[in-house]
Design a protein around this motif. Sequence first.
Motif, mmCIF file in Angstrom:
data_model
loop_
_atom_site.group_PDB
_atom_site.id
_atom_site.type_symbol
_atom_site.label_atom_id
_atom_site.label_comp_id
_atom_site.label_asym_id
_atom_site.label_seq_id
_atom_site.Cartn_x
_atom_site.Cartn_y
_atom_site.Cartn_z
ATOM 1 N N UNK A 78 0.824 -1.207 0.000
ATOM 2 C CA UNK A 78 0.000 0.000 0.000
ATOM 3 C C UNK A 78 0.863 1.264 0.000
ATOM 4 N N UNK A 79 1.959 1.238 0.730
ATOM 5 C CA UNK A 79 2.862 2.400 0.769
ATOM 6 C C UNK A 79 3.483 2.658 -0.598
ATOM 7 N N UNK A 80 3.808 1.592 -1.323
ATOM 8 C CA UNK A 80 4.341 1.748 -2.679
ATOM 9 C C UNK A 80 3.301 2.377 -3.604
ATOM 10 N N UNK A 81 2.037 1.962 -3.475
ATOM 11 C CA UNK A 81 0.965 2.569 -4.283
ATOM 12 C C UNK A 81 0.854 4.061 -3.991
ATOM 13 N N UNK A 82 0.900 4.414 -2.712
ATOM 14 C CA UNK A 82 0.794 5.818 -2.329
ATOM 15 C C UNK A 82 1.999 6.620 -2.816
ATOM 16 N N UNK A 83 3.185 6.030 -2.716
ATOM 17 C CA UNK A 83 4.407 6.713 -3.140
ATOM 18 C C UNK A 83 4.378 7.021 -4.634
ATOM 19 N N UNK A 84 3.705 6.191 -5.408
ATOM 20 C CA UNK A 84 3.585 6.433 -6.849
ATOM 21 C C UNK A 84 2.817 7.725 -7.128
ATOM 22 N N UNK A 85 2.080 8.201 -6.124
ATOM 23 C CA UNK A 85 1.324 9.457 -6.254
ATOM 24 C C UNK A 85 1.946 10.554 -5.390
ATOM 25 N N UNK A 86 3.215 10.372 -5.028
ATOM 26 C CA UNK A 86 3.950 11.331 -4.190
ATOM 27 C C UNK A 86 3.253 11.605 -2.866
ATOM 28 N N UNK A 87 2.708 10.560 -2.285
ATOM 29 C CA UNK A 87 2.006 10.680 -1.009
ATOM 30 C C UNK A 87 2.718 9.820 0.033
ATOM 31 N N UNK A 88 3.118 10.456 1.125
ATOM 32 C CA UNK A 88 3.707 9.719 2.247
ATOM 33 C C UNK A 88 2.578 9.262 3.157
ATOM 34 N N UNK A 89 2.712 8.069 3.690
ATOM 35 C CA UNK A 89 1.675 7.535 4.565
ATOM 36 C C UNK A 89 2.267 7.097 5.903
ATOM 37 N N UNK A 90 1.420 7.086 6.901
ATOM 38 C CA UNK A 90 1.745 6.526 8.201
ATOM 39 C C UNK A 90 0.986 5.206 8.279
ATOM 40 N N UNK A 91 1.496 4.250 9.005
ATOM 41 C CA UNK A 91 0.812 2.967 9.125
ATOM 42 C C UNK A 91 0.519 2.653 10.586
ATOM 43 N N UNK A 92 -0.588 1.963 10.786
ATOM 44 C CA UNK A 92 -0.988 1.581 12.135
ATOM 45 C C UNK A 92 -1.727 0.257 12.051
#
Length: 138
Positions: free
Chosen positions: A68-82
């Motif tokens: 999921x983080x890789x998908x978000x990174x493809x849109x230049x979006x950093x994510x936090x995970x929990x």
Amino acid sequence: MHVLVPIDDSDPAMKAVEHAAETYADGTVTLLHVINPRTGMYGDEALYAYEAILESQQEAAADLFERASELAAAHDCDVHTESIIGFPAREIVSTAAEEDADHIVIGSHGRTGPSRVLLGSVAEQVVRRAPCPVTVVR
């Protein structure tokens, strides 16, 4: 803006990640995975099964967050995970309230008819009980 994106290993959940990453790339995006280990055993077997299931699901969650983080990174979006343990709908709504989320983006499994009535829908429960607006992505 703080956006909560509950995820599992379904295609709709990954589409929800992409939607949130595209739409809220400038905000804070938190990916939430709820581990719900259920067993039908009792006594010592139940404890062993619970621990084994929990460990397996925690490993699966790590892989899920990576994807999921890789998908978000493809849109230049950093994510936090929990990752938390509990009943999915209840934990999603509770986390959104505790973290003062502005929005929830959740995937829909697209159940219809009797299966939706019998099994219930996490997305539907979240929509009904969420403390903030919810976008359901198909």
